[in-house]
Write a protein that holds these residues in place. Structure first.
Motif, PDB file in Angstrom:
ATOM      1  N   GLU A 115      22.290 -42.357  61.081  1.00 30.16           N
ATOM      2  CA  GLU A 115      21.515 -43.592  60.952  1.00 30.16           C
ATOM      3  C   GLU A 115      20.749 -43.662  59.632  1.00 30.16           C
ATOM      4  N   GLY A 116      20.647 -42.567  58.945  1.00 34.92           N
ATOM      5  CA  GLY A 116      19.960 -42.550  57.666  1.00 34.92           C
ATOM      6  C   GLY A 116      18.454 -42.633  57.757  1.00 34.92           C
ATOM      7  N   ASN A 117      17.896 -42.286  58.921  1.00 30.80           N
ATOM      8  CA  ASN A 117      16.440 -42.390  59.068  1.00 30.80           C
ATOM      9  C   ASN A 117      15.709 -41.161  58.536  1.00 30.80           C
ATOM     10  N   ARG A 118      16.444 -40.172  58.049  1.00 25.86           N
ATOM     11  CA  ARG A 118      15.801 -38.994  57.454  1.00 25.86           C
ATOM     12  C   ARG A 118      16.324 -38.776  56.041  1.00 25.86           C
ATOM     13  N   LEU A 119      15.492 -38.143  55.240  1.00 25.59           N
ATOM     14  CA  LEU A 119      15.824 -37.857  53.841  1.00 25.59           C
ATOM     15  C   LEU A 119      15.440 -36.421  53.538  1.00 25.59           C
ATOM     16  N   VAL A 120      16.319 -35.699  52.841  1.00 28.06           N
ATOM     17  CA  VAL A 120      16.030 -34.320  52.459  1.00 28.06           C
ATOM     18  C   VAL A 120      16.211 -34.191  50.949  1.00 28.06           C
ATOM     19  N   ALA A 121      15.299 -33.449  50.311  1.00 32.16           N
ATOM     20  CA  ALA A 121      15.336 -33.224  48.858  1.00 32.16           C
ATOM     21  C   ALA A 121      15.051 -31.760  48.579  1.00 32.16           C
ATOM     22  N   LEU A 122      15.690 -31.242  47.545  1.00 34.26           N
ATOM     23  CA  LEU A 122      15.539 -29.834  47.182  1.00 34.26           C
ATOM     24  C   LEU A 122      14.981 -29.735  45.765  1.00 34.26           C
ATOM     25  N   SER A 123      13.938 -28.906  45.591  1.00 32.40           N
ATOM     26  CA  SER A 123      13.256 -28.807  44.298  1.00 32.40           C
ATOM     27  C   SER A 123      13.229 -27.365  43.824  1.00 32.40           C
ATOM     28  N   TYR A 124      13.096 -27.205  42.495  1.00 33.45           N
ATOM     29  CA  TYR A 124      13.005 -25.871  41.911  1.00 33.45           C
ATOM     30  C   TYR A 124      11.641 -25.218  42.139  1.00 33.45           C
ATOM     31  N   ASP A 125      10.734 -25.887  42.811  1.00 32.33           N
ATOM     32  CA  ASP A 125       9.454 -25.260  43.144  1.00 32.33           C
ATOM     33  C   ASP A 125       9.542 -24.453  44.439  1.00 32.33           C
TER      34      ASP A 125
END
Length: 491
Positions: A388-398
């Motif tokens: 459904e696209g109701n969640r978002l995940v992001a990955l960072s170098y921190d």
């Protein structure tokens, strides 16, 4: 004359008388001669300058650059011990080939021609069989514990480091496409009928029935052992995995996306967007701009012939794939945009940027972002969930994995994070999280300890860690199969 001068002269006379009495009158003359000889240092310098004025020796010129043959290449002056030394040649690397490219000429070598024909025939069979591409059923998190690995499921698809990976989208197909550092695209047609997971194994009743039939055949004396062995060898030959390698790019292939059963999009650092039409066996050139490396591509959710690509100069370009031209360019940032992803059911799209930001945008008016988030370091990827696209995940170098719930309603305000070592260094491809196609809660990320970690957004915890003795490298890129209970990892 002052009294001071008079006193000084008297002291000088007294000193001279003392020196005369001691018979060392030449001491003053010796000191004067020493002072006169001191300029000899300058004379030495002048000698050095005179030496530098000598005619210089002739400069050695390269015969190769001058277009001449080596002086000792075919002469008898070559030492005998060097004549039998094998010549080490540089490995063949992909080179730039603009325009549309025939698939057979894009093959890495002639030895892949048979596998190429088999791959094309397999895709045509899938199209003719009209296999469904319906959305997968609900994903069972407990099934992850039953994942297994064997030697038949490990193969070398490409000669260099993998930058992108994707499964073929149909229900029964196990074809994997991958792009590497030097611009190659590898196709692995995984044909083995071995169980992919213990959940896909036979039921106990079926196994018992097969055992009973074997026992009956042995008692009745049916079948010949030699014939059975030949049949087994033929079956194994048919089930051999087929790997095909193409060279449509000459720089790293950052992203690969399937569009239907027989179209494969690829983009890379060479600024070229290609579409591999498997049925017609042609790599079509959709867009090319060598000044702007393409880092990621995504298709329009409306089913139109439109693709969006993130560039190294901070822009997102809209490309008409039918007309094969760029229609619009949105200058969103001043620096490199790593990824762009369009929401499945709305006009939202998200970008991750080297300037530490995650931004939500609206396709209807791209001028200003809807919401934004800044990490402490660059954000290498950001993707919506698949159902459904109701969640978002992001990955960072921190060393954090950030995820948001109810993105459509709350934007980037409802945030939580996981601690995760994301510093892959120079020699590994950066980690990218991959969502499961049957769940908005489960995603996977590789780990620096040579394992694969499964996270659950609902429980906000790490649920599983997959490792195996055959997993000898860091699985930097991973992807779930859209329909089958399979996950592929690469390095």
């Amino acid at each position: 004359m002052s009294t001071y001068e008079e006193k000084r002269l008297e002291n000088i006379k007294k000193n001279q008388e003392v020196l005369k009495s001691l018979e060392i009158e030449g001491l003053a003359e010796f000191s004067n001669e020493k002072k006169r000889k001191s300029p000899q240092k300058n004379q030495k310098v002048s000698k050095k300058l005179q030496k530098s004025k000598e005619e210089p020796s002739p400069v050695r010129r390269s015969r190769r650059i001058g277009g001449l043959e080596p002086s000792l290449a075919n002469s008898a002056e070559v030492p005998l011990e060097l004549k039998d030394v094998p010549v080490v040649r540089m490995r063949n690397l992909p080179y730039e080939r603009p325009g549309d490219l025939d698939a057979t000429t894009a093959l890495r070598s002639e030895e892949f021609k048979g596998n190429h024909e088999a791959f094309v025939s397999e895709i045509k069979r899938i199209i003719e069989s009209d296999e469904t591409r319906d959305s997968p059923g609900e994903f069972d998190v407990k099934s992850v514990k039953r994942y297994d690995l064997s030697e038949k499921r490990v193969t070398k698809v490409l000669p260099d480091r993998i930058f992108s990976i994707q499964f073929h989208p149909t229900t029964s197909s196990r074809i994997i496409a991958a792009g590497d550092k030097m611009g190659r695209i590898g196709i692995w047609n995984f044909k083995s009928e071995e169980n992919i997971s213990k959940s896909e194994g036979k039921d106990e009743e079926e196994e018992e029935d097969s055992k009973i039939k074997k026992e009956e055949n042995e008692e009745e004396g049916e079948g010949n052992e030699e014939e059975e062995e030949e049949k087994e060898e033929e079956a194994e030959a048919e089930q051999e995995d087929e790997v095909t390698v193409y060279e449509p790019h000459h720089r790293p292939v950052n992203c690969i996306q399937w569009d239907g059963e027989d179209r494969l999009y690829s983009c890379g650092y060479d600024g070229r967007l290609r579409r591999f039409n498997v049925s017609s066996e042609v790599f079509e050139e959709i867009h090319c701009d060598p000044k702007k490396a393409l880092n990621w591509i995504t298709k329009d959710n409306c089913g139109n012939n439109v693709a969006y690509a993130a560039t190294s100069l901070g822009s997102v370009i809209r490309i008409d794939t039918r007309a094969k031209k760029m229609t619009t360019e949105f200058q969103l940032k001043d620096r490199k945009i790593y990824t762009v992803d369009i929401h499945k059911n709305s006009n939202l799209f998200v970008t991750s940027c080297i300037d530490t930001s995650v931004n939500l945008w609206d396709l209807r008016k791209v001028g200003k972002n809807i919401d934004s988030f800044n990490a402490k370091k660059a954000v290498s990827s950001a993707f919506f969930s698949k159902v459904e696209g109701n969640r978002l995940v992001a990955l960072s170098y921190d060393d954090h994995i950030y995820h948001w719930d109810e993105v459509q309603k709350k934007g980037l305000s409802n945030i939580s994070s996981f601690n995760h070592n994301n510093n892959t260094g120079r020699w590994l491809t950066p980690f990218k999280p991959c969502w499961n196609y049957g769940s908005d809660e489960v995603f996977a990320v590789g780990s620096m300890d040579r394992s694969l970690e499964i996270f659950n957004c609902k429980t906000k915890s790490k649920t599983n860690r997959l490792n195996h003795e055959l997993l000898t490298t860091v699985p930097t890129l991973n992807v779930f199969h859209p329909h089958l209970n399979i996950i592929a990892s690469s390095n």
